[in-house]
Scaffold this motif. Sequence first.
Motif, PDB file in Angstrom:
ATOM      1  N   LYS A 117      55.157  52.845  31.555  1.00 56.15           N
ATOM      2  CA  LYS A 117      56.456  52.195  31.658  1.00 56.15           C
ATOM      3  C   LYS A 117      57.353  52.475  30.444  1.00 56.15           C
ATOM      4  CE  LYS A 117      55.646  48.361  34.823  1.00 56.15           C
ATOM      5  NZ  LYS A 117      55.608  46.882  34.990  1.00 56.15           N
ATOM      6  N   LYS A 118      56.746  52.716  29.317  1.00 56.79           N
ATOM      7  CA  LYS A 118      57.556  52.997  28.129  1.00 56.79           C
ATOM      8  C   LYS A 118      58.178  54.391  28.186  1.00 56.79           C
ATOM      9  CE  LYS A 118      53.899  54.870  25.124  1.00 56.79           C
ATOM     10  NZ  LYS A 118      53.182  54.725  23.846  1.00 56.79           N
ATOM     11  N   ASP A 119      57.644  55.251  29.066  1.00 57.82           N
ATOM     12  CA  ASP A 119      58.136  56.621  29.183  1.00 57.82           C
ATOM     13  C   ASP A 119      59.186  56.779  30.282  1.00 57.82           C
ATOM     14  OD1 ASP A 119      56.179  57.533  27.272  1.00 57.82           O
ATOM     15  OD2 ASP A 119      54.691  57.422  28.885  1.00 57.82           O
ATOM     16  N   ILE A 120      59.256  55.828  31.205  1.00 57.48           N
ATOM     17  CA  ILE A 120      60.073  55.984  32.400  1.00 57.48           C
ATOM     18  C   ILE A 120      61.072  54.827  32.519  1.00 57.48           C
ATOM     19  CG2 ILE A 120      60.053  56.104  34.924  1.00 57.48           C
ATOM     20  CD1 ILE A 120      58.790  58.517  33.789  1.00 57.48           C
ATOM     21  N   GLN A 121      62.330  55.145  32.694  1.00 56.01           N
ATOM     22  CA  GLN A 121      63.332  54.113  32.956  1.00 56.01           C
ATOM     23  C   GLN A 121      63.235  53.656  34.416  1.00 56.01           C
ATOM     24  OE1 GLN A 121      67.167  55.707  31.894  1.00 56.01           O
ATOM     25  NE2 GLN A 121      66.881  55.281  29.715  1.00 56.01           N
ATOM     26  N   ASN A 122      63.639  52.423  34.672  1.00 59.11           N
ATOM     27  CA  ASN A 122      63.635  51.858  36.028  1.00 59.11           C
ATOM     28  C   ASN A 122      62.249  51.878  36.666  1.00 59.11           C
ATOM     29  OD1 ASN A 122      66.491  51.510  35.920  1.00 59.11           O
ATOM     30  ND2 ASN A 122      66.739  53.687  36.430  1.00 59.11           N
ATOM     31  N   SER A 123      61.215  51.707  35.847  1.00 58.82           N
ATOM     32  CA  SER A 123      59.854  51.672  36.380  1.00 58.82           C
ATOM     33  C   SER A 123      59.575  50.301  36.988  1.00 58.82           C
ATOM     34  CB  SER A 123      58.842  51.976  35.281  1.00 58.82           C
ATOM     35  OG  SER A 123      58.933  51.038  34.222  1.00 58.82           O
ATOM     36  N   SER A 124      58.821  50.300  38.094  1.00 60.79           N
ATOM     37  CA  SER A 124      58.501  49.044  38.758  1.00 60.79           C
ATOM     38  C   SER A 124      57.010  48.716  38.722  1.00 60.79           C
ATOM     39  CB  SER A 124      58.965  49.092  40.217  1.00 60.79           C
ATOM     40  OG  SER A 124      58.353  50.170  40.913  1.00 60.79           O
ATOM     41  N   TYR A 125      56.172  49.741  38.537  1.00 58.89           N
ATOM     42  CA  TYR A 125      54.729  49.508  38.550  1.00 58.89           C
ATOM     43  C   TYR A 125      54.028  50.678  37.872  1.00 58.89           C
ATOM     44  CZ  TYR A 125      49.953  49.111  40.349  1.00 58.89           C
ATOM     45  OH  TYR A 125      48.589  49.039  40.451  1.00 58.89           O
ATOM     46  N   CYS A 126      52.960  50.357  37.148  1.00 58.62           N
ATOM     47  CA  CYS A 126      52.160  51.395  36.476  1.00 58.62           C
ATOM     48  C   CYS A 126      50.681  51.094  36.667  1.00 58.62           C
ATOM     49  CB  CYS A 126      52.500  51.431  34.987  1.00 58.62           C
ATOM     50  SG  CYS A 126      51.409  52.511  34.012  1.00 58.62           S
ATOM     51  N   GLN A 127      49.925  52.149  36.944  1.00 58.78           N
ATOM     52  CA  GLN A 127      48.478  52.016  37.084  1.00 58.78           C
ATOM     53  C   GLN A 127      47.791  53.164  36.347  1.00 58.78           C
ATOM     54  OE1 GLN A 127      45.889  52.909  40.787  1.00 58.78           O
ATOM     55  NE2 GLN A 127      46.306  50.711  40.936  1.00 58.78           N
ATOM     56  N   GLN A 128      46.754  52.823  35.590  1.00 57.54           N
ATOM     57  CA  GLN A 128      45.878  53.840  35.006  1.00 57.54           C
ATOM     58  C   GLN A 128      44.672  53.972  35.927  1.00 57.54           C
ATOM     59  OE1 GLN A 128      43.206  53.067  31.671  1.00 57.54           O
ATOM     60  NE2 GLN A 128      44.167  54.741  30.557  1.00 57.54           N
ATOM     61  N   THR A 129      44.497  55.157  36.485  1.00 57.49           N
ATOM     62  CA  THR A 129      43.488  55.376  37.519  1.00 57.49           C
ATOM     63  C   THR A 129      42.365  56.273  37.017  1.00 57.49           C
ATOM     64  OG1 THR A 129      45.183  55.201  39.241  1.00 57.49           O
ATOM     65  CG2 THR A 129      43.111  56.266  39.847  1.00 57.49           C
ATOM     66  N   ASP A 235      51.839  45.603  27.854  1.00 60.22           N
ATOM     67  CA  ASP A 235      52.905  45.666  28.857  1.00 60.22           C
ATOM     68  C   ASP A 235      53.424  47.067  29.137  1.00 60.22           C
ATOM     69  OD1 ASP A 235      54.297  46.160  26.538  1.00 60.22           O
ATOM     70  OD2 ASP A 235      55.581  44.382  26.661  1.00 60.22           O
ATOM     71  N   THR A 236      52.755  48.098  28.618  1.00 58.47           N
ATOM     72  CA  THR A 236      53.178  49.467  28.933  1.00 58.47           C
ATOM     73  C   THR A 236      52.701  49.910  30.314  1.00 58.47           C
ATOM     74  OG1 THR A 236      51.237  50.475  27.890  1.00 58.47           O
ATOM     75  CG2 THR A 236      53.170  50.082  26.481  1.00 58.47           C
ATOM     76  N   CYS A 237      51.747  49.161  30.870  1.00 60.79           N
ATOM     77  CA  CYS A 237      51.236  49.453  32.205  1.00 60.79           C
ATOM     78  C   CYS A 237      50.776  48.138  32.819  1.00 60.79           C
ATOM     79  CB  CYS A 237      50.092  50.467  32.127  1.00 60.79           C
ATOM     80  SG  CYS A 237      49.741  51.354  33.671  1.00 60.79           S
ATOM     81  N   ASP A 238      50.530  48.131  34.130  1.00 62.11           N
ATOM     82  CA  ASP A 238      50.170  46.890  34.817  1.00 62.11           C
ATOM     83  C   ASP A 238      48.684  46.728  35.075  1.00 62.11           C
ATOM     84  OD1 ASP A 238      52.878  45.737  35.394  1.00 62.11           O
ATOM     85  OD2 ASP A 238      53.118  47.669  36.400  1.00 62.11           O
ATOM     86  N   GLU A 239      48.046  47.786  35.580  1.00 60.27           N
ATOM     87  CA  GLU A 239      46.657  47.667  36.003  1.00 60.27           C
ATOM     88  C   GLU A 239      45.821  48.866  35.584  1.00 60.27           C
ATOM     89  OE1 GLU A 239      46.005  45.127  40.014  1.00 60.27           O
ATOM     90  OE2 GLU A 239      46.859  47.112  40.310  1.00 60.27           O
ATOM     91  N   VAL A 240      44.519  48.624  35.448  1.00 58.40           N
ATOM     92  CA  VAL A 240      43.521  49.684  35.338  1.00 58.40           C
ATOM     93  C   VAL A 240      42.735  49.659  36.649  1.00 58.40           C
ATOM     94  CG1 VAL A 240      41.508  50.549  34.114  1.00 58.40           C
ATOM     95  CG2 VAL A 240      43.339  49.401  32.848  1.00 58.40           C
ATOM     96  N   ALA A 241      42.633  50.799  37.305  1.00 58.93           N
ATOM     97  CA  ALA A 241      41.942  50.880  38.595  1.00 58.93           C
ATOM     98  C   ALA A 241      40.812  51.895  38.524  1.00 58.93           C
ATOM     99  CB  ALA A 241      42.919  51.262  39.698  1.00 58.93           C
ATOM    100  N   TYR A 242      39.633  51.484  38.969  1.00 57.66           N
ATOM    101  CA  TYR A 242      38.479  52.367  39.058  1.00 57.66           C
ATOM    102  C   TYR A 242      38.059  52.476  40.520  1.00 57.66           C
ATOM    103  CZ  TYR A 242      37.967  51.087  34.091  1.00 57.66           C
ATOM    104  OH  TYR A 242      38.188  50.845  32.761  1.00 57.66           O
ATOM    105  N   SER A 243      37.634  53.649  40.936  1.00 54.33           N
ATOM    106  CA  SER A 243      37.020  53.814  42.246  1.00 54.33           C
ATOM    107  C   SER A 243      35.795  54.701  42.102  1.00 54.33           C
ATOM    108  CB  SER A 243      38.004  54.408  43.255  1.00 54.33           C
ATOM    109  OG  SER A 243      38.378  55.719  42.892  1.00 54.33           O
ATOM    110  N   SER A 244      34.868  54.557  43.045  1.00 51.09           N
ATOM    111  CA  SER A 244      33.615  55.306  42.970  1.00 51.09           C
ATOM    112  C   SER A 244      33.111  55.591  44.371  1.00 51.09           C
ATOM    113  CB  SER A 244      32.568  54.508  42.195  1.00 51.09           C
ATOM    114  OG  SER A 244      31.377  55.250  42.007  1.00 51.09           O
ATOM    115  N   SER A 245      32.467  56.748  44.550  1.00 51.31           N
ATOM    116  CA  SER A 245      31.881  57.091  45.840  1.00 51.31           C
ATOM    117  C   SER A 245      30.488  57.671  45.659  1.00 51.31           C
ATOM    118  CB  SER A 245      32.767  58.111  46.584  1.00 51.31           C
ATOM    119  OG  SER A 245      32.743  59.379  45.936  1.00 51.31           O
TER     120      SER A 245
END
Length: 251
Positions: A117-129, A235-245
């Motif tokens: 979010k700190k890199d992008i103007q008008n950001s609405s959501y950020c996720q680290q995946t 507050d630079t991002c909203d969520e951390v998301a992990y997935s696994s298979s």
Amino acid sequence: MIKKLGLVAFISVLFSIQSSAHDFWVDGYNGSTFKAILGYGDNFTPEKIAEDRVSIFEPLVLINKDLKSTTLKNEGENYQYVSKKALDDGTYILQGTYKATYWTKTDDNKWHMGKTKKDIQNSSYCQQTSSFAKSIINIGNDTNDFVSKPIGQILEIVPLDNPSNFKVGVPFKVKVLLDEKPAKLIELKGTFEGFGENKFAFLGTTDLKGEIEVTALRGGKWILMTESKKAYENDTCDEVAYSSSLTFQVK
């Protein structure tokens, strides 16, 4: 080659839920050399990875019973990997990793890779995946149980027995770990090869030990999937998301 993968579990009710836009899995087979697939796409169909996303993925790694790791070579399409020679009879783990990557959405519904979010103007959501994939490769009749131990993925699905022992109609267990601890009451879903697009035949929740019991109602190629999310640390991002298979074969 995988086209669609899947799972049926011990409950008789069939759940139909939407597949995520980009599922991540790995699989492989023995020939004149061992050939592996880094799957990233819709409905578990291998497809070429967009060039701007290739750097997200680490090369596929093969782990043997002695925990020796061999990095495979990309050859052919950018999702195809090979070893130098065919594998001997035995059990192996094929490992894939989608590196931690920021994705930020702007008010115009566009996604920006590698930006917060700190890199992008008008950001609405950020996720680290981050995503993690494993496939249990059984060649011959080996039943080595080293695959029932974790290999250190942040979010990991661990079979509690070698899948070469899995039989149709006989319950087996898997365990889900998050940061090497039991992932309690976490959702696990699965589907089996040929079950149908955007559908899953199993949906269940792990117990307080992070375990869940499954009964395969048919043989073939299977996949189990899970995910976990938490709030980002600032507050630079909203969520951390992990997935696994986890993919494996049931006889």
